[in-house]
Motif scaffolding. Structure first.
Motif, PDB file in Angstrom:
ATOM      1  N   GLN A   1       3.099 -44.480 -27.036  1.00 47.46           N
ATOM      2  CA  GLN A   1       2.565 -45.500 -26.890  1.00 47.46           C
ATOM      3  C   GLN A   1       2.624 -46.070 -25.947  1.00 47.46           C
ATOM      4  O   GLN A   1       3.421 -46.669 -26.050  1.00 47.46           O
ATOM      5  N   SER A   2       2.687 -45.324 -23.380  1.00 48.08           N
ATOM      6  CA  SER A   2       2.537 -45.581 -22.738  1.00 48.08           C
ATOM      7  C   SER A   2       2.288 -45.695 -22.818  1.00 48.08           C
ATOM      8  O   SER A   2       1.980 -46.019 -22.957  1.00 48.08           O
ATOM      9  N   PRO A   3       2.393 -44.892 -23.573  1.00 48.63           N
ATOM     10  CA  PRO A   3       2.356 -45.519 -23.635  1.00 48.63           C
ATOM     11  C   PRO A   3       2.021 -45.359 -22.672  1.00 48.63           C
ATOM     12  O   PRO A   3       2.695 -45.731 -22.648  1.00 48.63           O
ATOM     13  N   VAL A   4       1.060 -46.219 -21.580  1.00 49.11           N
ATOM     14  CA  VAL A   4       0.348 -45.975 -20.408  1.00 49.11           C
ATOM     15  C   VAL A   4      -0.390 -47.222 -20.070  1.00 49.11           C
ATOM     16  O   VAL A   4      -0.789 -47.827 -20.947  1.00 49.11           O
ATOM     17  N   ASP A   5      -0.661 -47.715 -18.769  1.00 50.82           N
ATOM     18  CA  ASP A   5      -1.148 -49.033 -18.348  1.00 50.82           C
ATOM     19  C   ASP A   5      -2.628 -49.009 -18.033  1.00 50.82           C
ATOM     20  O   ASP A   5      -3.199 -47.996 -17.721  1.00 50.82           O
ATOM     21  N   ALA A   6      -3.204 -50.168 -17.991  1.00 48.81           N
ATOM     22  CA  ALA A   6      -4.600 -50.277 -17.614  1.00 48.81           C
ATOM     23  C   ALA A   6      -4.792 -51.470 -16.722  1.00 48.81           C
ATOM     24  O   ALA A   6      -4.029 -52.408 -16.767  1.00 48.81           O
ATOM     25  N   PRO A   7      -5.848 -51.474 -15.933  1.00 48.03           N
ATOM     26  CA  PRO A   7      -6.134 -52.637 -15.135  1.00 48.03           C
ATOM     27  C   PRO A   7      -6.611 -53.744 -16.033  1.00 48.03           C
ATOM     28  O   PRO A   7      -7.085 -53.497 -17.127  1.00 48.03           O
ATOM     29  N   THR A   8      -6.557 -54.926 -15.586  1.00 49.17           N
ATOM     30  CA  THR A   8      -6.967 -56.045 -16.428  1.00 49.17           C
ATOM     31  C   THR A   8      -8.103 -56.818 -15.796  1.00 49.17           C
ATOM     32  O   THR A   8      -8.336 -57.967 -16.134  1.00 49.17           O
TER      33      THR A   8
ATOM     34  N   PRO B   1      -1.955 -44.489 -35.693  1.00 46.64           N
ATOM     35  CA  PRO B   1      -2.646 -43.378 -35.028  1.00 46.64           C
ATOM     36  C   PRO B   1      -3.638 -43.793 -33.954  1.00 46.64           C
ATOM     37  O   PRO B   1      -4.043 -42.966 -33.131  1.00 46.64           O
ATOM     38  N   PHE B   2      -4.042 -45.048 -33.930  1.00 46.60           N
ATOM     39  CA  PHE B   2      -4.998 -45.503 -32.915  1.00 46.60           C
ATOM     40  C   PHE B   2      -4.383 -45.605 -31.525  1.00 46.60           C
ATOM     41  O   PHE B   2      -5.117 -45.670 -30.525  1.00 46.60           O
ATOM     42  N   ALA B   3      -3.052 -45.648 -31.413  1.00 43.26           N
ATOM     43  CA  ALA B   3      -2.410 -46.016 -30.154  1.00 43.26           C
ATOM     44  C   ALA B   3      -2.747 -45.054 -29.016  1.00 43.26           C
ATOM     45  O   ALA B   3      -3.168 -45.471 -27.931  1.00 43.26           O
ATOM     46  N   VAL B   4      -2.568 -43.767 -29.235  1.00 47.09           N
ATOM     47  CA  VAL B   4      -2.826 -42.795 -28.170  1.00 47.09           C
ATOM     48  C   VAL B   4      -4.309 -42.739 -27.810  1.00 47.09           C
ATOM     49  O   VAL B   4      -4.666 -42.813 -26.634  1.00 47.09           O
ATOM     50  N   PRO B   5      -5.225 -42.625 -28.788  1.00 43.38           N
ATOM     51  CA  PRO B   5      -6.642 -42.660 -28.425  1.00 43.38           C
ATOM     52  C   PRO B   5      -7.032 -43.923 -27.659  1.00 43.38           C
ATOM     53  O   PRO B   5      -7.861 -43.866 -26.751  1.00 43.38           O
ATOM     54  N   MET B   6      -6.418 -45.048 -28.015  1.00 43.80           N
ATOM     55  CA  MET B   6      -6.765 -46.291 -27.321  1.00 43.80           C
ATOM     56  C   MET B   6      -6.329 -46.247 -25.870  1.00 43.80           C
ATOM     57  O   MET B   6      -6.993 -46.807 -24.985  1.00 43.80           O
ATOM     58  N   TYR B   7      -5.214 -45.596 -25.588  1.00 48.19           N
ATOM     59  CA  TYR B   7      -4.799 -45.448 -24.199  1.00 48.19           C
ATOM     60  C   TYR B   7      -5.843 -44.667 -23.405  1.00 48.19           C
ATOM     61  O   TYR B   7      -6.136 -44.986 -22.250  1.00 48.19           O
ATOM     62  N   PHE B   8      -6.408 -43.626 -24.009  1.00 47.64           N
ATOM     63  CA  PHE B   8      -7.457 -42.884 -23.324  1.00 47.64           C
ATOM     64  C   PHE B   8      -8.707 -43.745 -23.158  1.00 47.64           C
ATOM     65  O   PHE B   8      -9.412 -43.658 -22.143  1.00 47.64           O
ATOM     66  N   ALA B   9      -8.989 -44.580 -24.149  1.00 43.37           N
ATOM     67  CA  ALA B   9     -10.141 -45.488 -24.041  1.00 43.37           C
ATOM     68  C   ALA B   9      -9.947 -46.466 -22.889  1.00 43.37           C
ATOM     69  O   ALA B   9     -10.875 -46.737 -22.120  1.00 43.37           O
ATOM     70  N   ILE B  10      -8.738 -47.008 -22.757  1.00 41.60           N
ATOM     71  CA  ILE B  10      -8.449 -47.929 -21.658  1.00 41.60           C
ATOM     72  C   ILE B  10      -8.555 -47.202 -20.321  1.00 41.60           C
ATOM     73  O   ILE B  10      -9.068 -47.750 -19.336  1.00 41.60           O
ATOM     74  N   ALA B  11      -8.080 -45.949 -20.295  1.00 45.07           N
ATOM     75  CA  ALA B  11      -8.170 -45.166 -19.056  1.00 45.07           C
ATOM     76  C   ALA B  11      -9.625 -44.978 -18.644  1.00 45.07           C
ATOM     77  O   ALA B  11      -9.973 -45.095 -17.462  1.00 45.07           O
TER      78      ALA B  11
ATOM     79  N   TRP C   1     -12.214 -46.889 -19.376  1.00 50.92           N
ATOM     80  CA  TRP C   1     -12.743 -48.162 -18.869  1.00 50.92           C
ATOM     81  C   TRP C   1     -12.232 -48.453 -17.469  1.00 50.92           C
ATOM     82  O   TRP C   1     -12.992 -48.895 -16.597  1.00 50.92           O
ATOM     83  N   ALA C   2     -10.937 -48.189 -17.241  1.00 54.27           N
ATOM     84  CA  ALA C   2     -10.338 -48.501 -15.947  1.00 54.27           C
ATOM     85  C   ALA C   2     -11.005 -47.728 -14.812  1.00 54.27           C
ATOM     86  O   ALA C   2     -11.344 -48.287 -13.771  1.00 54.27           O
ATOM     87  N   VAL C   3     -11.197 -46.415 -15.013  1.00 51.97           N
ATOM     88  CA  VAL C   3     -11.706 -45.572 -13.938  1.00 51.97           C
ATOM     89  C   VAL C   3     -13.224 -45.672 -13.807  1.00 51.97           C
ATOM     90  O   VAL C   3     -13.765 -45.671 -12.693  1.00 51.97           O
ATOM     91  N   LEU C   4     -13.927 -45.773 -14.917  1.00 50.12           N
ATOM     92  CA  LEU C   4     -15.386 -45.759 -14.872  1.00 50.12           C
ATOM     93  C   LEU C   4     -16.007 -47.134 -14.675  1.00 50.12           C
ATOM     94  O   LEU C   4     -17.103 -47.235 -14.125  1.00 50.12           O
TER      95      LEU C   4
ATOM     96  N   ALA D   1     -12.317 -41.682 -23.814  1.00 54.11           N
ATOM     97  CA  ALA D   1     -12.401 -42.368 -22.527  1.00 54.11           C
ATOM     98  C   ALA D   1     -13.804 -42.924 -22.287  1.00 54.11           C
ATOM     99  O   ALA D   1     -13.972 -44.075 -21.854  1.00 54.11           O
ATOM    100  N   VAL D   2     -14.823 -42.131 -22.568  1.00 52.29           N
ATOM    101  CA  VAL D   2     -16.204 -42.571 -22.345  1.00 52.29           C
ATOM    102  C   VAL D   2     -16.581 -43.695 -23.306  1.00 52.29           C
ATOM    103  O   VAL D   2     -17.187 -44.696 -22.919  1.00 52.29           O
ATOM    104  N   ALA D   3     -16.198 -43.529 -24.577  1.00 55.60           N
ATOM    105  CA  ALA D   3     -16.490 -44.580 -25.557  1.00 55.60           C
ATOM    106  C   ALA D   3     -15.759 -45.864 -25.202  1.00 55.60           C
ATOM    107  O   ALA D   3     -16.302 -46.967 -25.339  1.00 55.60           O
ATOM    108  N   GLY D   4     -14.504 -45.742 -24.744  1.00 57.82           N
ATOM    109  CA  GLY D   4     -13.753 -46.927 -24.340  1.00 57.82           C
ATOM    110  C   GLY D   4     -14.395 -47.630 -23.163  1.00 57.82           C
ATOM    111  O   GLY D   4     -14.470 -48.864 -23.126  1.00 57.82           O
ATOM    112  N   ALA D   5     -14.875 -46.848 -22.182  1.00 59.14           N
ATOM    113  CA  ALA D   5     -15.549 -47.440 -21.027  1.00 59.14           C
ATOM    114  C   ALA D   5     -16.771 -48.233 -21.476  1.00 59.14           C
ATOM    115  O   ALA D   5     -17.026 -49.343 -20.992  1.00 59.14           O
ATOM    116  N   PHE D   6     -17.518 -47.687 -22.419  1.00 59.11           N
ATOM    117  CA  PHE D   6     -18.726 -48.355 -22.897  1.00 59.11           C
ATOM    118  C   PHE D   6     -18.407 -49.632 -23.676  1.00 59.11           C
ATOM    119  O   PHE D   6     -18.965 -50.705 -23.413  1.00 59.11           O
ATOM    120  N   LEU D   7     -17.487 -49.529 -24.638  1.00 57.57           N
ATOM    121  CA  LEU D   7     -17.220 -50.665 -25.519  1.00 57.57           C
ATOM    122  C   LEU D   7     -16.440 -51.782 -24.820  1.00 57.57           C
ATOM    123  O   LEU D   7     -16.740 -52.962 -25.008  1.00 57.57           O
TER     124      LEU D   7
END
Length: 397
Positions: free
Chosen positions: A25-32, A112-122, A124-127, A256-262
């Motif tokens: 659950q970097s766990p992982v960062d995103a831009p804000t 279970p949403f935690a890891v997929p959400m990190y990819f969604a944030i990624a 959005w951040a990059v795209l 990642a693509v769905a996260g960028a869109f939503l």
């Protein structure tokens, strides 16, 4: 995670003691900031242009809802890994301790949403949020995520040797970690998928912008060819080579693509009433509980139940207004989320695992879980905030 890149998370990492390949659950960062995980501090916001100035980009909007989502995911990863300790304590068998068994599975069904959400944030951040303007900026992002990955791999190897939990010689485990192994730091599997995914997304963005990111293209070529080349080399030489684990799957790209869109939808696009989305989210959690106990533990991240759960939470949180008085603290905690993600498994092994035993009743196991989760969150984020103040964020996340 770096604020310019997402993390806190492939299939979910294995629960402690499960032996399966499953974030926290970097766990992982995103831009804000938007048009601005990975998974430090919130990105700086450019000063407004002087009155009458006609040049320069407009100031970016700070996305406090992204900060909130990163914090939710970080805590959820810890919740799931503590639940895994409860399940491992009874060896996944209800007969060995019903109270501990059901406590573990109930809390595991919530995250279970935690890891997929990190990819969604990624995504959005990059795209959308902070697309790289050139290869140099992208390489800085890569370094900010890769350095903590290897530093923490070394720290977990030392920790495992100290506690006697390493399942092999440290030298071999260290070599395996370079190529993508997650022993003994099972939660770091996410980074081996996250970093290549971010590289691929950035490569597309730069090519679309008319750039020529030769270095990033070379990295992607190596990642694509390495598994088969190492397999061939092992057959030709008879050497025992490490498994090559750097890479990502189709489902991670889709999150990642769905996260960028939503995440990029304007305020109000999803309506003002968010609470009805809690109903299908609760139903998917019940479905995950059934799946874990009746079908297979752990549910794949690509499963439709996980996808629906992730989408429901994203719709509920995106563009939500965070009160002004909470924003400074929220930004600091979001900035510390990658470090907390990195260290939390060490915290769990030190203070959670010794406290969980199969003979606990449900009346004891439930409250104990709450106490252990609170302690893990406080210690993990406290440690990350501390080394942030000491200027060690570059090395420790």
């Amino acid at each position: 995670m770096s604020n310019e890149t997402a993390v806190q998370l492939p299939e979910r990492g294995p629960a402690p003691g499960s032996g399966s390949s499953v974030p926290p659950q970097s766990p992982v960062d995103a831009p804000t900031a938007s048009p601005p995980p990975t998974a430090g501090a919130a990105p700086s916001v450019p000063a407004p242009r002087a009155a009458g100035s006609a040049s320069g980009p407009p100031p970016r909007e700070h996305r406090h809802d992204i900060d909130l989502m990163r914090l939710i995911c970080s805590v959820s990863v810890m919740l799931g890994h503590i639940g895994g300790v409860f399940i491992a304590a009874v060896e996944r068998e209800e007969a060995n301790g019903p109270g501990v068994y059901w406590t573990g599975h109930i809390v595991e069904a919530l995250n279970p949403f935690a890891v997929p959400m990190y990819f969604a944030i990624a995504g959005w951040a990059v795209l959308v949020g902070a697309p790289p303007s050139d290869s140099r900026r992208m390489w800085r992002r890569i370094v900010r995520n890769t350095v903590p990955l290897f530093v923490w791999s070394a720290l977990y190897l030392a920790w495992g040797r100290l506690w006697g939990t390493n399942d092999g010689p440290v030298s071999r485990l260290a070599l395996d970690a370079v190529f993508g192994s997650v022993r003994p730091a099972y939660h770091l599997w996410f980074m081996y998928a996250y970093i290549p995914l971010v590289v691929a997304l950035a490569f597309v963005v730069l090519v679309r912008a008319g750039k020529r990111p030769w270095g990033l293209g070379a990295v992607l070529l190596v990642l694509a060819a390495a598994p088969s080349l190492m397999g061939d080399l092992e057959r030709w030489t008879g050497w025992d080579l490490p498994r090559f684990g750097w890479g990502f799957g189709v489902y991670q790209v889709m999150y990642a693509v769905a996260g960028a869109f939503l995440f990029a939808l304007p305020a109000g696009a999803l309506g003002r009433r968010r609470w009805p989305w809690a109903v299908p989210m609760a139903l998917t959690m019940a479905g995950v509980l059934w799946y874990h106990t009746q079908v297979h533990y752990v549910i794949p991240n690509a499963h439709v139940l996980v996808a629906v759960m992730t989408g429901c939470l994203l719709v509920m949180v995106t563009r939500v207004r965070v009160p002004e008085r909470w924003r400074p603290l929220l930004s600091r905690l979001a900035g510390a989320s990658l470090g907390a993600y990195m260290v939390h498994v060490m915290v769990i092994s030190a203070i959670v695992e010794p406290m969980v035993s199969p003979d606990l009743s449900g009346a004891v196991a439930g409250p104990l879980f709450v106490v252990l989760l609170a302690a893990t969150v406080v210690v993990s984020f406290g440690a990350s905030l501390l080394w942030g103040r000491l200027g060690l964020r570059t090395y420790l996340g």
